[in-house]
Design a protein around this motif. Structure first.
Motif, PDB file in Angstrom:
ATOM      1  N   HIS A 168      -0.029 -11.440   4.800  1.00  0.00           N
ATOM      2  CA  HIS A 168      -0.679 -11.037   3.555  1.00  0.00           C
ATOM      3  C   HIS A 168      -0.086  -9.718   3.089  1.00  0.00           C
ATOM      4  O   HIS A 168       0.127  -8.806   3.891  1.00  0.00           O
ATOM      5  CB  HIS A 168      -2.192 -10.880   3.756  1.00  0.00           C
ATOM      6  N   ASP A 169       0.167  -9.614   1.795  1.00  0.00           N
ATOM      7  CA  ASP A 169       0.594  -8.360   1.188  1.00  0.00           C
ATOM      8  C   ASP A 169      -0.597  -7.736   0.482  1.00  0.00           C
ATOM      9  O   ASP A 169      -1.199  -8.375  -0.406  1.00  0.00           O
ATOM     10  CB  ASP A 169       1.711  -8.600   0.158  1.00  0.00           C
ATOM     11  N   VAL A 170      -0.946  -6.525   0.856  1.00  0.00           N
ATOM     12  CA  VAL A 170      -2.061  -5.832   0.199  1.00  0.00           C
ATOM     13  C   VAL A 170      -1.629  -5.496  -1.228  1.00  0.00           C
ATOM     14  O   VAL A 170      -0.581  -4.871  -1.443  1.00  0.00           O
ATOM     15  CB  VAL A 170      -2.439  -4.548   0.952  1.00  0.00           C
ATOM     16  N   LYS A 209      -6.037   2.680  -0.387  1.00  0.00           N
ATOM     17  CA  LYS A 209      -6.167   1.913   0.854  1.00  0.00           C
ATOM     18  C   LYS A 209      -7.064   0.699   0.619  1.00  0.00           C
ATOM     19  O   LYS A 209      -7.877   0.677  -0.310  1.00  0.00           O
ATOM     20  CB  LYS A 209      -6.766   2.786   1.955  1.00  0.00           C
ATOM     21  N   LEU A 210      -6.932  -0.307   1.484  1.00  0.00           N
ATOM     22  CA  LEU A 210      -7.756  -1.510   1.384  1.00  0.00           C
ATOM     23  C   LEU A 210      -9.226  -1.127   1.387  1.00  0.00           C
ATOM     24  O   LEU A 210      -9.701  -0.406   2.272  1.00  0.00           O
ATOM     25  CB  LEU A 210      -7.453  -2.429   2.570  1.00  0.00           C
ATOM     26  N   LYS A 261      -2.470   0.191   3.413  1.00  0.00           N
ATOM     27  CA  LYS A 261      -2.261   0.750   2.083  1.00  0.00           C
ATOM     28  C   LYS A 261      -1.809  -0.320   1.087  1.00  0.00           C
ATOM     29  O   LYS A 261      -1.306  -1.380   1.461  1.00  0.00           O
ATOM     30  CB  LYS A 261      -1.204   1.865   2.155  1.00  0.00           C
ATOM     31  N   ASP A 262      -2.000  -0.005  -0.185  1.00  0.00           N
ATOM     32  CA  ASP A 262      -1.501  -0.847  -1.266  1.00  0.00           C
ATOM     33  C   ASP A 262      -0.010  -1.090  -1.070  1.00  0.00           C
ATOM     34  O   ASP A 262       0.770  -0.160  -0.861  1.00  0.00           O
ATOM     35  CB  ASP A 262      -1.769  -0.129  -2.603  1.00  0.00           C
ATOM     36  N   GLY A 263       0.394  -2.352  -1.081  1.00  0.00           N
ATOM     37  CA  GLY A 263       1.793  -2.723  -0.918  1.00  0.00           C
ATOM     38  C   GLY A 263       2.216  -2.986   0.512  1.00  0.00           C
ATOM     39  O   GLY A 263       3.331  -3.457   0.749  1.00  0.00           O
ATOM     40  N   GLU A 264       1.321  -2.719   1.478  1.00  0.00           N
ATOM     41  CA  GLU A 264       1.676  -2.904   2.883  1.00  0.00           C
ATOM     42  C   GLU A 264       1.609  -4.382   3.276  1.00  0.00           C
ATOM     43  O   GLU A 264       0.716  -5.110   2.853  1.00  0.00           O
ATOM     44  CB  GLU A 264       0.740  -2.092   3.768  1.00  0.00           C
ATOM     45  N   LYS A 265       2.561  -4.790   4.091  1.00  0.00           N
ATOM     46  CA  LYS A 265       2.553  -6.152   4.632  1.00  0.00           C
ATOM     47  C   LYS A 265       1.730  -6.160   5.912  1.00  0.00           C
ATOM     48  O   LYS A 265       1.981  -5.373   6.827  1.00  0.00           O
ATOM     49  CB  LYS A 265       3.977  -6.625   4.920  1.00  0.00           C
TER      50      LYS A 265
END
Length: 247
Positions: A9-11, A21-22, A70-74
């Protein structure tokens, strides 16, 4: 023996809060996403359960947070159906970074509900067998939620009306909305200077479309105590542990 299911999943930006952050509600959404996908892959997804007139409901979730992605983190969403008996199921969820390190761990307790009678229903045997869990007579309880101190004042509160988009396919409020209401009532200054490290939430009574609910909070040191009230009835209660962010 149950096998852990994993999916990448990619955030994305709309899953994050103002900190980048998530968000806590999205932690719950992504957890359920993984178990739903596992069920679909096994041929026992939502369409299958609803054809049988039943649906999963969450009773309690105990979350430990090492780091919010974080936003964009795999990341990797992982889940294991650990224990089943005829009426209850225990499932573990994990959010992992790209290297397989644990970010979030969640222990959850589920049951099934008869969609028409709105009462607990037996878990269909074929569904339980599909997950290959440990079959037990009694599933151990999760750590209980510490309730409000009735001698202490309520620090924050806010009222909400249950909206159409708050309701999921099981015809009641989606479990992530409770976390949403609990977080939303806290001041922005608190949320941007504190990081959640744990959350224990217990769902007591269904909330339905059109209901007027109240989110209440007591602050006790580095812990916030939360409850969602429908009239005089506790619909959900939780504790969240926080650590001060170094700014």
């Amino acid at each position: 023996m149950a096998v852990e299911f994993q999916m990448p999943h990619d955030v994305v930006y709309y899953e994050a809060d103002v900190t980048g952050k998530l968000s806590l509600p999205m932690v719950y959404n992504l957890a359920i996403l993984s178990s739903t996908q596992q069920a679909i892959d096994l041929g026992i997804g939502p369409d299958y359960t609803h054809e049988k007139g039943v649906g999963w409901i969450v009773l309690q979730q105990v979350v430990t947070i090492k780091r919010r992605p974080k936003d964009g983190e795999k990341i990797i969403l992982a889940t294991t159906a650990k224990q089943f008996n005829p009426f209850f199921a225990r499932r573990q969820y994990r959010l992992l970074d790209a290297n397989g390190h644990e970010l979030v761990v969640m222990e959850s307790l589920f049951s099934m509900i008869d969609m028409d009678k709105r009462k607990l229903a037996r878990i269909p045997k074929d569904m339980a067998e599909a997950y290959q869990p440990e079959h037990v007579r009694k599933i151990p309880r999760l750590t209980d939620v510490s309730g409000f101190d009735e001698t202490q004042a309520i620090d924050y509160k806010k009222e909400y009306e249950v909206r159409y988009l708050d309701i999921d396919s099981n015809q009641h409020v989606n479990n992530s909305k409770y976390a949403d209401w609990m977080i939303d009532v806290l001041p922005l200054e608190f949320l941007t200077t504190h990081e959640p490290t744990a959350m224990n939430i217990k769902y007591e009574h269904e909330v339905l479309p059109g209901n007027q609910i109240k989110s209440e909070v007591q602050v006790v040191g580095n812990t916030t105590k939360h409850r969602i009230m429908f009239g005089d009835t506790i619909s959900a209660e939780a504790t969240i542990d926080w650590t001060l962010v170094n700014i």
